[in-house]
Scaffold this motif. Sequence first.
Motif, PDB file in Angstrom:
ATOM      1  N   UNK A  54       5.275  15.663  -8.892  1.00  0.00           N
ATOM      2  CA  UNK A  54       4.978  15.049  -7.598  1.00  0.00           C
ATOM      3  C   UNK A  54       6.230  14.314  -7.146  1.00  0.00           C
ATOM      4  N   UNK A  55       6.704  14.628  -5.934  1.00  0.00           N
ATOM      5  CA  UNK A  55       7.920  13.985  -5.427  1.00  0.00           C
ATOM      6  C   UNK A  55       7.657  13.088  -4.223  1.00  0.00           C
ATOM      7  N   UNK A  56       6.503  13.233  -3.580  1.00  0.00           N
ATOM      8  CA  UNK A  56       6.149  12.352  -2.459  1.00  0.00           C
ATOM      9  C   UNK A  56       4.643  12.396  -2.241  1.00  0.00           C
ATOM     10  N   UNK A  57       4.109  11.293  -1.746  1.00  0.00           N
ATOM     11  CA  UNK A  57       2.683  11.201  -1.425  1.00  0.00           C
ATOM     12  C   UNK A  57       2.528  10.584  -0.045  1.00  0.00           C
ATOM     13  N   UNK A  58       1.361  10.820   0.547  1.00  0.00           N
ATOM     14  CA  UNK A  58       1.091  10.266   1.867  1.00  0.00           C
ATOM     15  C   UNK A  58      -0.029   9.253   1.825  1.00  0.00           C
ATOM     16  N   UNK A  59      -0.214   8.577   2.946  1.00  0.00           N
ATOM     17  CA  UNK A  59      -1.286   7.599   3.076  1.00  0.00           C
ATOM     18  C   UNK A  59      -2.626   8.307   3.233  1.00  0.00           C
ATOM     19  N   UNK A  60      -3.702   7.541   3.268  1.00  0.00           N
ATOM     20  CA  UNK A  60      -5.024   8.102   3.488  1.00  0.00           C
ATOM     21  C   UNK A  60      -5.297   8.293   4.977  1.00  0.00           C
ATOM     22  N   UNK A  61      -5.957   9.397   5.309  1.00  0.00           N
ATOM     23  CA  UNK A  61      -6.318   9.722   6.687  1.00  0.00           C
ATOM     24  C   UNK A  61      -7.817   9.936   6.774  1.00  0.00           C
ATOM     25  N   UNK A  62      -8.420   9.496   7.854  1.00  0.00           N
ATOM     26  CA  UNK A  62      -9.860   9.693   8.051  1.00  0.00           C
ATOM     27  C   UNK A  62     -10.173  11.159   8.372  1.00  0.00           C
ATOM     28  N   UNK A  63      -9.263  11.838   9.086  1.00  0.00           N
ATOM     29  CA  UNK A  63      -9.479  13.229   9.477  1.00  0.00           C
ATOM     30  C   UNK A  63      -8.477  14.143   8.776  1.00  0.00           C
ATOM     31  N   UNK A  64      -8.951  15.303   8.357  1.00  0.00           N
ATOM     32  CA  UNK A  64      -8.070  16.268   7.698  1.00  0.00           C
ATOM     33  C   UNK A  64      -6.956  16.724   8.642  1.00  0.00           C
ATOM     34  N   UNK A  76       1.772  16.086   7.252  1.00  0.00           N
ATOM     35  CA  UNK A  76       2.568  17.061   6.506  1.00  0.00           C
ATOM     36  C   UNK A  76       3.599  17.714   7.419  1.00  0.00           C
ATOM     37  N   UNK A  77       3.175  18.091   8.609  1.00  0.00           N
ATOM     38  CA  UNK A  77       4.115  18.711   9.557  1.00  0.00           C
ATOM     39  C   UNK A  77       5.216  17.731   9.952  1.00  0.00           C
ATOM     40  N   UNK A  78       4.874  16.469  10.066  1.00  0.00           N
ATOM     41  CA  UNK A  78       5.882  15.454  10.376  1.00  0.00           C
ATOM     42  C   UNK A  78       6.909  15.352   9.255  1.00  0.00           C
ATOM     43  N   UNK A  79       6.461  15.471   8.022  1.00  0.00           N
ATOM     44  CA  UNK A  79       7.394  15.446   6.888  1.00  0.00           C
ATOM     45  C   UNK A  79       8.306  16.660   6.931  1.00  0.00           C
ATOM     46  N   UNK A  80       7.734  17.816   7.203  1.00  0.00           N
ATOM     47  CA  UNK A  80       8.554  19.038   7.298  1.00  0.00           C
ATOM     48  C   UNK A  80       9.665  18.864   8.330  1.00  0.00           C
ATOM     49  N   UNK A  81       9.343  18.253   9.465  1.00  0.00           N
ATOM     50  CA  UNK A  81      10.324  18.083  10.549  1.00  0.00           C
ATOM     51  C   UNK A  81      11.316  16.961  10.259  1.00  0.00           C
ATOM     52  N   UNK A  82      10.828  15.860   9.737  1.00  0.00           N
ATOM     53  CA  UNK A  82      11.675  14.675   9.576  1.00  0.00           C
ATOM     54  C   UNK A  82      12.533  14.684   8.314  1.00  0.00           C
ATOM     55  N   UNK A  83      12.138  15.426   7.292  1.00  0.00           N
ATOM     56  CA  UNK A  83      12.899  15.435   6.046  1.00  0.00           C
ATOM     57  C   UNK A  83      14.273  16.098   6.249  1.00  0.00           C
ATOM     58  N   UNK A  84      14.294  17.142   7.046  1.00  0.00           N
ATOM     59  CA  UNK A  84      15.531  17.880   7.283  1.00  0.00           C
ATOM     60  C   UNK A  84      16.426  17.061   8.200  1.00  0.00           C
ATOM     61  N   UNK A  85      17.677  16.949   7.878  1.00  0.00           N
ATOM     62  CA  UNK A  85      18.684  16.236   8.684  1.00  0.00           C
ATOM     63  C   UNK A  85      18.442  14.728   8.798  1.00  0.00           C
ATOM     64  N   UNK A  86      17.622  14.176   7.931  1.00  0.00           N
ATOM     65  CA  UNK A  86      17.395  12.733   7.969  1.00  0.00           C
ATOM     66  C   UNK A  86      18.556  12.009   7.296  1.00  0.00           C
ATOM     67  N   UNK A  87      18.842  10.822   7.798  1.00  0.00           N
ATOM     68  CA  UNK A  87      19.851  10.006   7.131  1.00  0.00           C
ATOM     69  C   UNK A  87      19.220   9.348   5.910  1.00  0.00           C
ATOM     70  N   UNK A  88      20.044   8.974   4.956  1.00  0.00           N
ATOM     71  CA  UNK A  88      19.575   8.302   3.746  1.00  0.00           C
ATOM     72  C   UNK A  88      20.201   6.911   3.724  1.00  0.00           C
ATOM     73  N   UNK A 119      -5.409  15.014  10.844  1.00  0.00           N
ATOM     74  CA  UNK A 119      -4.362  13.988  10.851  1.00  0.00           C
ATOM     75  C   UNK A 119      -3.504  14.096   9.600  1.00  0.00           C
ATOM     76  N   UNK A 120      -4.129  14.406   8.476  1.00  0.00           N
ATOM     77  CA  UNK A 120      -3.392  14.595   7.223  1.00  0.00           C
ATOM     78  C   UNK A 120      -2.436  15.774   7.364  1.00  0.00           C
TER      79      UNK A 120
END
Length: 170
Positions: free
Chosen positions: A137-147, A154-166, A149-150
């Motif tokens: 496991x390399x990352x986890x997300x918060x709890x969501x009331x609706x699937x 995930x899609x936000x992680x796919x978009x934001x992980x690439x080219x992000x500054x560290x 939203x969860x």
Amino acid sequence: IIIQHKLFLSSMQILDTPKKNCYNLGGYAKYVAEFNIMLTERGIFKMGKFVIKTTKSGGYTFNLKARNGEIIATGETYETLDSCKNGVNSVITNAPIAALEDQTVEGYQTEKNPKFEVYKDKAGEFRFRLKAKNGQIIAVGEGYKAKSSCKDGIESIRKNAVDSEIVEEA
């Protein structure tokens, strides 16, 4: 590409930057990258970012923040800064190509790693975890009331992980 190219050139004119001729895809990609850097420097376009911080126990962890500053994923706790940076790089590498395994569906199909696992926690909220190719496991997300939203998370992680500054915080 033609629409994007016209938008790109008109945006450059708006920002008073020199026009550049780019007729092939390689040149276009290069100038789009330069354009995104320019927008970021001017505060017009913000990328996601990984924030590495020290834990109370003396270890290291990271959060991936979306463009709006919201935390969208949290890393595991690592003993060294270098291993934490390796965890960040693993998210950058694996998130865009990870399969989606929805464990909330009866008889779900098991996917190969890397993968995002969507599951329900004890409180009944939908969560995800990102597993690397080696199954860790390399990352986890918060709890969501609706699937849904969860899955959006995930899609936000796919978009934001690439080219992000560290960024390393004290």
